[in-house]
Design a protein around this motif. Structure first.
Motif, PDB file in Angstrom:
ATOM      1  N   GLN A 103       0.827  -1.219   0.000  1.00 58.01           N
ATOM      2  CA  GLN A 103       0.000   0.000   0.000  1.00 58.01           C
ATOM      3  C   GLN A 103       0.856   1.261   0.000  1.00 58.01           C
ATOM      4  OE1 GLN A 103      -2.322  -0.739   3.486  1.00 58.01           O
ATOM      5  NE2 GLN A 103      -3.279  -2.516   2.524  1.00 58.01           N
ATOM      6  N   GLN A 104       1.986   1.215   0.716  1.00 57.34           N
ATOM      7  CA  GLN A 104       2.764   2.449   0.890  1.00 57.34           C
ATOM      8  C   GLN A 104       3.854   2.645  -0.143  1.00 57.34           C
ATOM      9  OE1 GLN A 104       4.033   2.370   4.996  1.00 57.34           O
ATOM     10  NE2 GLN A 104       1.929   2.435   5.746  1.00 57.34           N
ATOM     11  N   THR A 105       4.233   1.557  -0.866  1.00 52.63           N
ATOM     12  CA  THR A 105       5.338   1.697  -1.831  1.00 52.63           C
ATOM     13  C   THR A 105       4.892   1.428  -3.257  1.00 52.63           C
ATOM     14  OG1 THR A 105       5.961  -0.636  -1.703  1.00 52.63           O
ATOM     15  CG2 THR A 105       7.011   0.857  -0.124  1.00 52.63           C
ATOM     16  N   GLY A 106       3.732   0.780  -3.429  1.00 49.82           N
ATOM     17  CA  GLY A 106       3.295   0.422  -4.768  1.00 49.82           C
ATOM     18  C   GLY A 106       3.908  -0.877  -5.271  1.00 49.82           C
ATOM     19  N   LEU A 107       4.773  -1.504  -4.465  1.00 49.65           N
ATOM     20  CA  LEU A 107       5.314  -2.818  -4.858  1.00 49.65           C
ATOM     21  C   LEU A 107       4.152  -3.795  -5.023  1.00 49.65           C
ATOM     22  CD1 LEU A 107       8.412  -3.476  -2.535  1.00 49.65           C
ATOM     23  CD2 LEU A 107       8.418  -3.412  -5.037  1.00 49.65           C
ATOM     24  N   ALA A 108       4.241  -4.654  -6.048  1.00 53.57           N
ATOM     25  CA  ALA A 108       3.148  -5.603  -6.297  1.00 53.57           C
ATOM     26  C   ALA A 108       3.140  -6.686  -5.221  1.00 53.57           C
ATOM     27  CB  ALA A 108       3.324  -6.237  -7.669  1.00 53.57           C
ATOM     28  N   LEU A 109       1.926  -7.102  -4.818  1.00 56.38           N
ATOM     29  CA  LEU A 109       1.777  -8.199  -3.857  1.00 56.38           C
ATOM     30  C   LEU A 109       2.544  -9.412  -4.381  1.00 56.38           C
ATOM     31  CD1 LEU A 109       0.238  -9.543  -1.416  1.00 56.38           C
ATOM     32  CD2 LEU A 109      -1.492 -10.225  -3.089  1.00 56.38           C
ATOM     33  N   GLY A 110       3.358 -10.003  -3.529  1.00 53.64           N
ATOM     34  CA  GLY A 110       4.076 -11.224  -3.921  1.00 53.64           C
ATOM     35  C   GLY A 110       5.475 -10.972  -4.440  1.00 53.64           C
ATOM     36  N   THR A 111       5.869  -9.696  -4.561  1.00 50.95           N
ATOM     37  CA  THR A 111       7.239  -9.402  -5.017  1.00 50.95           C
ATOM     38  C   THR A 111       8.236  -9.973  -3.999  1.00 50.95           C
ATOM     39  OG1 THR A 111       6.456  -7.316  -5.953  1.00 50.95           O
ATOM     40  CG2 THR A 111       8.852  -7.563  -5.676  1.00 50.95           C
ATOM     41  N   ILE A 112       9.157 -10.792  -4.484  1.00 49.71           N
ATOM     42  CA  ILE A 112      10.174 -11.354  -3.579  1.00 49.71           C
ATOM     43  C   ILE A 112      11.225 -10.280  -3.324  1.00 49.71           C
ATOM     44  CG2 ILE A 112      11.984 -13.126  -3.329  1.00 49.71           C
ATOM     45  CD1 ILE A 112      10.125 -14.941  -5.064  1.00 49.71           C
ATOM     46  N   LEU A 113      11.476  -9.957  -2.063  1.00 45.92           N
ATOM     47  CA  LEU A 113      12.416  -8.885  -1.735  1.00 45.92           C
ATOM     48  C   LEU A 113      13.844  -9.414  -1.885  1.00 45.92           C
ATOM     49  CD1 LEU A 113      10.606  -7.400   1.408  1.00 45.92           C
ATOM     50  CD2 LEU A 113      10.242  -6.916  -1.019  1.00 45.92           C
ATOM     51  N   PRO A 114      14.757  -8.572  -2.392  1.00 42.69           N
ATOM     52  CA  PRO A 114      16.136  -9.047  -2.610  1.00 42.69           C
ATOM     53  C   PRO A 114      16.811  -9.460  -1.311  1.00 42.69           C
ATOM     54  CG  PRO A 114      15.945  -6.669  -3.045  1.00 42.69           C
ATOM     55  CD  PRO A 114      14.555  -7.183  -2.829  1.00 42.69           C
ATOM     56  N   GLN A 115      16.427  -8.833  -0.215  1.00 36.79           N
ATOM     57  CA  GLN A 115      16.899  -9.248   1.114  1.00 36.79           C
ATOM     58  C   GLN A 115      15.809  -8.917   2.120  1.00 36.79           C
ATOM     59  OE1 GLN A 115      20.300  -6.938   0.601  1.00 36.79           O
ATOM     60  NE2 GLN A 115      19.617  -5.230   1.816  1.00 36.79           N
TER      61      GLN A 115
END
Ligand code: UDP
Length: 242
Positions: A103-115
């Motif tokens: 919600q706060q960054t616009g990253l898509a649900l399910g995006t695997i974070l690099p760390q």
């Protein structure tokens, strides 16, 4: 053990004093709340399930060298814990983007974070548990610089223990919230609970984004079958050898 009058009632647990001033008894309730308690309900059997899941996870974490407040469970929905002063900080660790991060960054649900991402929120219902910067946290003296370093490093270690543990259960650990307390020796202990109320847990191999959810998002988003999902997490957790 004699149960004394309650000393605190939270949204999911009641804390009782005991004969020993260093020990408290936590009673896990079936009550469920979400969105800063604007949504309320009951999940039948949740108290017992969460208590058993949290006990198992605390034992695993403790076995890997991280001190927790857990002592034992005198009943299925009761946990004896070491008395600590809870730090008013909710520590969230994320492996995959979901919830407020999306919600706060616009990253898509399910995006695997690099760390793994470690975030600190102010545990304050009247302010809506806001996200804190490190500088705000220090400004408000919610923790010392040294404590902050310890919280950050313990959070990452706990994430790695839990991620491996849930992987063995066939579950992906998306994110979770933990709380820490300070004991009478000024030691920082992992406290509160770790359960489907405080973690996002997705069933590995289930492509349907609603069916894979085994955590409180079923309650938040009215997905149904909440008790079944929590029960499934418990069965899978108990299936892992201690
Ligand atoms: N969480 C929690 N208690 C809170 C807020 C969050 O246990 O008061 C957990 C939540 O279940 C999720 C993680 O912390 O596993 C991250 O939550 P997020 O910041 O995405 O907040 P949400 O959108 O779920 O409120």
């Amino acid at each position: 053990m004699n149960r004394h009058p309650q000393i605190y009632e939270g949204k999911a647990k009641i804390l009782y004093a005991t004969d020993n001033p260093d020990i408290l008894l936590a009673y896990f309730k079936d009550d469920a709340t979400a969105f800063n308690a604007q949504k309320r309900g009951k999940i039948v059997g949740k108290g017992e399930i969460n208590c058993q899941i949290a006990a198992h996870l605390f034992r695993s974490i403790e076995a890997q060298g991280i001190a927790t407040h857990y002592i034992d469970c005198p009943a299925v929905n009761e946990m004896r814990v070491k008395s600590v002063q809870i730090l008013p900080i909710e520590v969230v660790v994320r492996n995959i983007a979901a919830g407020s991060l999306c919600q706060q960054t616009g990253l898509a649900l399910g995006t695997i974070l690099p760390q793994p991402l470690v975030e600190f929120f102010y545990k304050n219902d009247s302010l809506g548990d806001p996200l804190l910067t490190r500088d705000r946290l220090l400004l408000m003296e919610l923790a010392t610089v040294e404590q902050l370093e310890i919280l950050h490093s313990k959070a990452l270690q706990i994430n790695s223990i839990l991620e491996n543990f849930f992987q063995l259960c066939g579950i992906t650990l998306v994110d979770f919230k933990i709380e820490f307390g300070v004991d009478k020796h000024e030691q920082i202990l992992l406290a509160d609970e770790i359960s489907p109320d405080s973690c996002r847990l997705w069933l590995i191999g289930e492509p349907d984004p609603n069916l894979r959810v085994l955590d409180k998002d079923r309650f938040r988003r009215d997905l149904g079958n909440i008790e079944d999902a929590y029960q499934q997490v418990l069965a899978r957790v108990l299936g892992v050898k201690e």
